[in-house]
Design a protein around this motif. Structure first.
Motif, PDB file in Angstrom:
ATOM      1  N   PRO A  49       0.806  -1.227   0.000  1.00  0.00           N
ATOM      2  CA  PRO A  49       0.000   0.000   0.000  1.00  0.00           C
ATOM      3  C   PRO A  49       0.836   1.273   0.000  1.00  0.00           C
ATOM      4  CG  PRO A  49      -0.213  -1.198   2.074  1.00  0.00           C
ATOM      5  CD  PRO A  49       0.455  -2.118   1.118  1.00  0.00           C
ATOM      6  N   ASP A  50       1.928   1.290   0.772  1.00  0.00           N
ATOM      7  CA  ASP A  50       2.794   2.475   0.757  1.00  0.00           C
ATOM      8  C   ASP A  50       3.458   2.652  -0.603  1.00  0.00           C
ATOM      9  OD1 ASP A  50       2.198   3.131   3.356  1.00  0.00           O
ATOM     10  OD2 ASP A  50       3.981   2.186   4.205  1.00  0.00           O
ATOM     11  N   GLY A  51       3.852   1.543  -1.218  1.00  0.00           N
ATOM     12  CA  GLY A  51       4.466   1.618  -2.543  1.00  0.00           C
ATOM     13  C   GLY A  51       3.513   2.147  -3.589  1.00  0.00           C
ATOM     14  N   LEU A  52       2.263   1.723  -3.533  1.00  0.00           N
ATOM     15  CA  LEU A  52       1.250   2.203  -4.467  1.00  0.00           C
ATOM     16  C   LEU A  52       1.018   3.706  -4.288  1.00  0.00           C
ATOM     17  CD1 LEU A  52      -1.297  -0.735  -4.090  1.00  0.00           C
ATOM     18  CD2 LEU A  52       0.008  -0.207  -6.158  1.00  0.00           C
ATOM     19  N   GLN A  53       0.904   4.131  -3.022  1.00  0.00           N
ATOM     20  CA  GLN A  53       0.680   5.553  -2.768  1.00  0.00           C
ATOM     21  C   GLN A  53       1.868   6.388  -3.225  1.00  0.00           C
ATOM     22  OE1 GLN A  53      -2.419   6.755  -1.285  1.00  0.00           O
ATOM     23  NE2 GLN A  53      -1.535   8.538  -2.336  1.00  0.00           N
ATOM     24  N   GLN A  54       3.075   5.876  -3.049  1.00  0.00           N
ATOM     25  CA  GLN A  54       4.267   6.591  -3.499  1.00  0.00           C
ATOM     26  C   GLN A  54       4.265   6.781  -5.009  1.00  0.00           C
ATOM     27  OE1 GLN A  54       7.596   4.395  -1.931  1.00  0.00           O
ATOM     28  NE2 GLN A  54       7.103   4.922   0.200  1.00  0.00           N
ATOM     29  N   GLN A  55       3.827   5.756  -5.736  1.00  0.00           N
ATOM     30  CA  GLN A  55       3.747   5.883  -7.192  1.00  0.00           C
ATOM     31  C   GLN A  55       2.779   6.994  -7.582  1.00  0.00           C
ATOM     32  OE1 GLN A  55       5.600   4.078  -9.531  1.00  0.00           O
ATOM     33  NE2 GLN A  55       6.677   3.446  -7.675  1.00  0.00           N
ATOM     34  N   LEU A  56       1.639   7.044  -6.922  1.00  0.00           N
ATOM     35  CA  LEU A  56       0.650   8.074  -7.221  1.00  0.00           C
ATOM     36  C   LEU A  56       1.153   9.459  -6.829  1.00  0.00           C
ATOM     37  CD1 LEU A  56      -2.482   6.097  -6.034  1.00  0.00           C
ATOM     38  CD2 LEU A  56      -2.007   6.785  -8.387  1.00  0.00           C
ATOM     39  N   ASP A  57       1.845   9.537  -5.698  1.00  0.00           N
ATOM     40  CA  ASP A  57       2.395  10.828  -5.266  1.00  0.00           C
ATOM     41  C   ASP A  57       3.409  11.359  -6.276  1.00  0.00           C
ATOM     42  OD1 ASP A  57       0.828  10.628  -3.014  1.00  0.00           O
ATOM     43  OD2 ASP A  57       2.470  10.051  -1.670  1.00  0.00           O
ATOM     44  N   LEU A  58       4.188  10.465  -6.871  1.00  0.00           N
ATOM     45  CA  LEU A  58       5.155  10.882  -7.886  1.00  0.00           C
ATOM     46  C   LEU A  58       4.456  11.441  -9.124  1.00  0.00           C
ATOM     47  CD1 LEU A  58       7.752   7.959  -7.654  1.00  0.00           C
ATOM     48  CD2 LEU A  58       8.150  10.366  -7.058  1.00  0.00           C
ATOM     49  N   ILE A  59       3.351  10.815  -9.508  1.00  0.00           N
ATOM     50  CA  ILE A  59       2.589  11.299 -10.668  1.00  0.00           C
ATOM     51  C   ILE A  59       2.035  12.688 -10.390  1.00  0.00           C
ATOM     52  CG2 ILE A  59       0.566  10.891 -12.128  1.00  0.00           C
ATOM     53  CD1 ILE A  59       1.024   7.869 -11.599  1.00  0.00           C
ATOM     54  N   VAL A  60       1.490  12.881  -9.201  1.00  0.00           N
ATOM     55  CA  VAL A  60       0.963  14.198  -8.822  1.00  0.00           C
ATOM     56  C   VAL A  60       2.078  15.237  -8.843  1.00  0.00           C
ATOM     57  CG1 VAL A  60      -0.004  15.532  -6.906  1.00  0.00           C
ATOM     58  CG2 VAL A  60      -0.964  13.292  -7.477  1.00  0.00           C
ATOM     59  N   ALA A  61       3.241  14.880  -8.306  1.00  0.00           N
ATOM     60  CA  ALA A  61       4.369  15.820  -8.251  1.00  0.00           C
ATOM     61  C   ALA A  61       4.844  16.224  -9.635  1.00  0.00           C
ATOM     62  CB  ALA A  61       5.523  15.202  -7.464  1.00  0.00           C
ATOM     63  N   GLU A  62       4.618  15.371 -10.622  1.00  0.00           N
ATOM     64  CA  GLU A  62       5.043  15.685 -11.983  1.00  0.00           C
ATOM     65  C   GLU A  62       3.935  16.321 -12.816  1.00  0.00           C
ATOM     66  OE1 GLU A  62       6.789  12.436 -14.076  1.00  0.00           O
ATOM     67  OE2 GLU A  62       8.242  11.980 -12.503  1.00  0.00           O
ATOM     68  N   MET A  63       2.714  15.793 -12.748  1.00  0.00           N
ATOM     69  CA  MET A  63       1.710  16.103 -13.768  1.00  0.00           C
ATOM     70  C   MET A  63       0.444  16.793 -13.282  1.00  0.00           C
ATOM     71  SD  MET A  63       1.917  12.516 -15.864  1.00  0.00           S
ATOM     72  CE  MET A  63       3.333  11.466 -15.555  1.00  0.00           C
ATOM     73  N   SER A  64       0.361  17.137 -12.010  1.00  0.00           N
ATOM     74  CA  SER A  64      -0.862  17.750 -11.507  1.00  0.00           C
ATOM     75  C   SER A  64      -0.934  19.236 -11.869  1.00  0.00           C
ATOM     76  CB  SER A  64      -0.938  17.611  -9.982  1.00  0.00           C
ATOM     77  OG  SER A  64      -2.041  18.329  -9.472  1.00  0.00           O
ATOM     78  N   HIS A  65      -2.084  19.653 -12.411  1.00  0.00           N
ATOM     79  CA  HIS A  65      -2.284  21.080 -12.647  1.00  0.00           C
ATOM     80  C   HIS A  65      -2.925  21.742 -11.431  1.00  0.00           C
ATOM     81  CE1 HIS A  65      -6.167  19.350 -13.684  1.00  0.00           C
ATOM     82  NE2 HIS A  65      -6.719  20.544 -13.676  1.00  0.00           N
ATOM     83  N   TRP A  66      -3.180  20.958 -10.389  1.00  0.00           N
ATOM     84  CA  TRP A  66      -3.716  21.498  -9.139  1.00  0.00           C
ATOM     85  C   TRP A  66      -2.594  21.884  -8.178  1.00  0.00           C
ATOM     86  CZ3 TRP A  66      -8.920  22.228  -8.474  1.00  0.00           C
ATOM     87  CH2 TRP A  66      -9.760  21.637  -9.431  1.00  0.00           C
ATOM     88  N   GLU A  67      -1.418  21.278  -8.355  1.00  0.00           N
ATOM     89  CA  GLU A  67      -0.282  21.564  -7.483  1.00  0.00           C
ATOM     90  C   GLU A  67       0.631  22.572  -8.164  1.00  0.00           C
ATOM     91  OE1 GLU A  67       0.002  20.433  -4.471  1.00  0.00           O
ATOM     92  OE2 GLU A  67      -1.751  19.112  -4.557  1.00  0.00           O
ATOM     93  N   ALA A  68       0.731  23.762  -7.587  1.00  0.00           N
ATOM     94  CA  ALA A  68       1.493  24.844  -8.223  1.00  0.00           C
ATOM     95  C   ALA A  68       2.959  24.482  -8.418  1.00  0.00           C
ATOM     96  CB  ALA A  68       1.381  26.120  -7.391  1.00  0.00           C
ATOM     97  N   GLU A  69       3.513  23.657  -7.532  1.00  0.00           N
ATOM     98  CA  GLU A  69       4.935  23.331  -7.613  1.00  0.00           C
ATOM     99  C   GLU A  69       5.213  22.016  -8.342  1.00  0.00           C
ATOM    100  OE1 GLU A  69       7.274  25.493  -6.893  1.00  0.00           O
ATOM    101  OE2 GLU A  69       5.554  26.801  -6.490  1.00  0.00           O
ATOM    102  N   SER A  70       4.199  21.462  -8.982  1.00  0.00           N
ATOM    103  CA  SER A  70       4.446  20.272  -9.797  1.00  0.00           C
ATOM    104  C   SER A  70       5.282  20.655 -11.018  1.00  0.00           C
ATOM    105  CB  SER A  70       3.126  19.642 -10.252  1.00  0.00           C
ATOM    106  OG  SER A  70       2.469  20.489 -11.190  1.00  0.00           O
ATOM    107  N   ASP A  71       5.853  19.668 -11.679  1.00  0.00           N
ATOM    108  CA  ASP A  71       6.605  19.949 -12.901  1.00  0.00           C
ATOM    109  C   ASP A  71       5.706  20.581 -13.951  1.00  0.00           C
ATOM    110  OD1 ASP A  71       9.396  18.812 -12.465  1.00  0.00           O
ATOM    111  OD2 ASP A  71       8.155  17.108 -11.896  1.00  0.00           O
ATOM    112  N   LEU A  72       4.458  20.141 -14.012  1.00  0.00           N
ATOM    113  CA  LEU A  72       3.515  20.731 -14.964  1.00  0.00           C
ATOM    114  C   LEU A  72       3.212  22.178 -14.578  1.00  0.00           C
ATOM    115  CD1 LEU A  72       0.407  19.099 -16.537  1.00  0.00           C
ATOM    116  CD2 LEU A  72       0.165  21.308 -15.420  1.00  0.00           C
ATOM    117  N   GLY A  73       3.024  22.432 -13.277  1.00  0.00           N
ATOM    118  CA  GLY A  73       2.761  23.788 -12.836  1.00  0.00           C
ATOM    119  C   GLY A  73       3.902  24.729 -13.180  1.00  0.00           C
ATOM    120  N   ARG A  74       5.133  24.238 -13.033  1.00  0.00           N
ATOM    121  CA  ARG A  74       6.291  25.073 -13.363  1.00  0.00           C
ATOM    122  C   ARG A  74       6.365  25.321 -14.872  1.00  0.00           C
ATOM    123  NH1 ARG A  74       8.542  22.202  -8.977  1.00  0.00           N
ATOM    124  NH2 ARG A  74       9.426  20.570 -10.284  1.00  0.00           N
ATOM    125  N   PHE A  75       6.009  24.308 -15.664  1.00  0.00           N
ATOM    126  CA  PHE A  75       5.981  24.513 -17.116  1.00  0.00           C
ATOM    127  C   PHE A  75       4.968  25.587 -17.481  1.00  0.00           C
ATOM    128  CE2 PHE A  75       4.249  23.912 -21.312  1.00  0.00           C
ATOM    129  CZ  PHE A  75       5.378  23.767 -22.096  1.00  0.00           C
TER     130      PHE A  75
END
Length: 336
Positions: A49-75
């Motif tokens: 379960p922790d591994g699954l959540q970590q995978q999802l957290d990584l996706i959010v950190a890269e591709m979320s348009h809701w998180e201002a500091e995501s890689d997508l937000g910075r782009f």
């Protein structure tokens, strides 16, 4: 009547002898996720379960348009004319999404986030805020002109993307599907080849259950639609559904769907209630279900045939009833 959809290719790989089903669930990307996996009786799974959540957290950190500091937000905030290095997964997902944009004639476009934001379905200026007003015709015209005049350019060497200025990426129509694929891949690397993954209603199945049965799921039904049930064996297959009944708002007696047609800048207003796509990749099923929904059932069905997509269209009739249209490739999966 219940109809059954079966994959053409059935693997001989059996579930572990004496295997048991373990269930995990959580939240990510503003929705829920769940996993069912088959584990051997002595197989450790406490870390899953922790591994699954970590995978999802990584996706959010890269591709979320809701998180201002995501890689997508910075782009999205990057200086006009600057090249931005993207993480490998982000680059690959964006590349695929832009391919669907090209092949759908712009019915889906991951670069159309500014239009999504104007209609209140983005991270700010939300439609459910008391001061929200739909965009004016001039605002839509400006956003559409900017989208057409300033394309994002991808450079595979170095995994870079050009921010032409003002482009707002929005991967919400593909990221959930990608996350399903990512969780499935993670489970396989951990030795759990037999599993069912779900994120926000999008699903992918691999292998079989301990009794040898595939992962059976019922295709999402539109409320009030008297249409035969379709049951799918998710054995090496994924399924995603897009529908106008999922997210919308009403203002002054008019209903506005969350699905925006980038070609017009307006929420869709066609006769489609839902589109379901069955595909080996959930990312593909997710993106294409959105594109076909925008196109409407006639043009959407034509494109599904051209692209070889297994798609189901549920069409709302003027009298309130519903009809169903299946692509040739979905019919091939169907057994009465």
């Amino acid at each position: 009547m219940r109809r059954v959809l079966l994959p053409h290719d059935i693997s001989d790989d059996r579930a572990p002898a004496g295997g048991v089903i373990r269930d995990y669930a959580g939240r990510s990307m503003g929705t829920s996720w769940s996993v069912r996996l088959v584990a051997a009786p002595d197989q450790a799974a406490e870390h899953v379960p922790d591994g699954l959540q970590q995978q999802l957290d990584l996706i959010v950190a890269e591709m979320s348009h809701w998180e201002a500091e995501s890689d997508l937000g910075r782009f999205n905030r990057a200086t006009p004319g600057s090249w931005q290095a993207l993480p490998p997964a982000f680059f690959d997902v964006l590349s695929y999404a832009m391919g669907v944009a090209r092949d759908s004639g712009g019915a889906y476009d991951p670069c159309a986030g500014s239009l999504v934001n104007l209609w209140g379905f983005g991270p700010y200026g939300r439609f459910d805020q008391p001061d929200f007003m739909p965009p004016s015709a001039d605002e839509i015209t400006v956003a559409r002109a900017q989208l057409a005049a300033r394309p994002v350019i991808l450079q595979r060497d170095g995994r870079r993307a050009l921010q032409p200025g003002g482009v707002q990426l929005d991967l919400s129509a593909v990221a959930k599907g990608y996350s399903v694929d990512r969780l499935s891949y993670y489970l396989k690397t951990q030795g759990f080849a037999h599993h069912l993954v779900e994120v926000g209603g999008e699903l992918r199945g691999s292998g079989v259950k301990p009794d040898g049965q595939p992962w059976w799921v019922m295709l999402e039904q539109v409320s009030g639609a008297e249409i035969d049930e379709l049951v799918l064996a998710l054995h090496g297959l994924s399924v995603a559904t897009s529908g106008d009944y999922r997210r919308y708002f009403e203002l002054h007696g008019q209903r506005y769907s969350h699905t925006i047609d980038p070609r017009s800048g307006m929420p869709i207003a066609n006769d489609l209630a839902s589109v379901t796509v069955v595909h080996a990749q959930c990312m593909a099923a997710d993106a294409w279900s959105t594109a076909l929904t925008v196109l409407g059932h006639r043009d959407g069905l034509d494109l599904a045939e051209l692209q070889g997509l297994a798609a189901r269209f549920v069409v709302r009739q003027a009298d309130g009833s519903f009809t169903e249209h299946l692509s040739t490739h979905l019919r091939k999966l169907l057994e009465e």
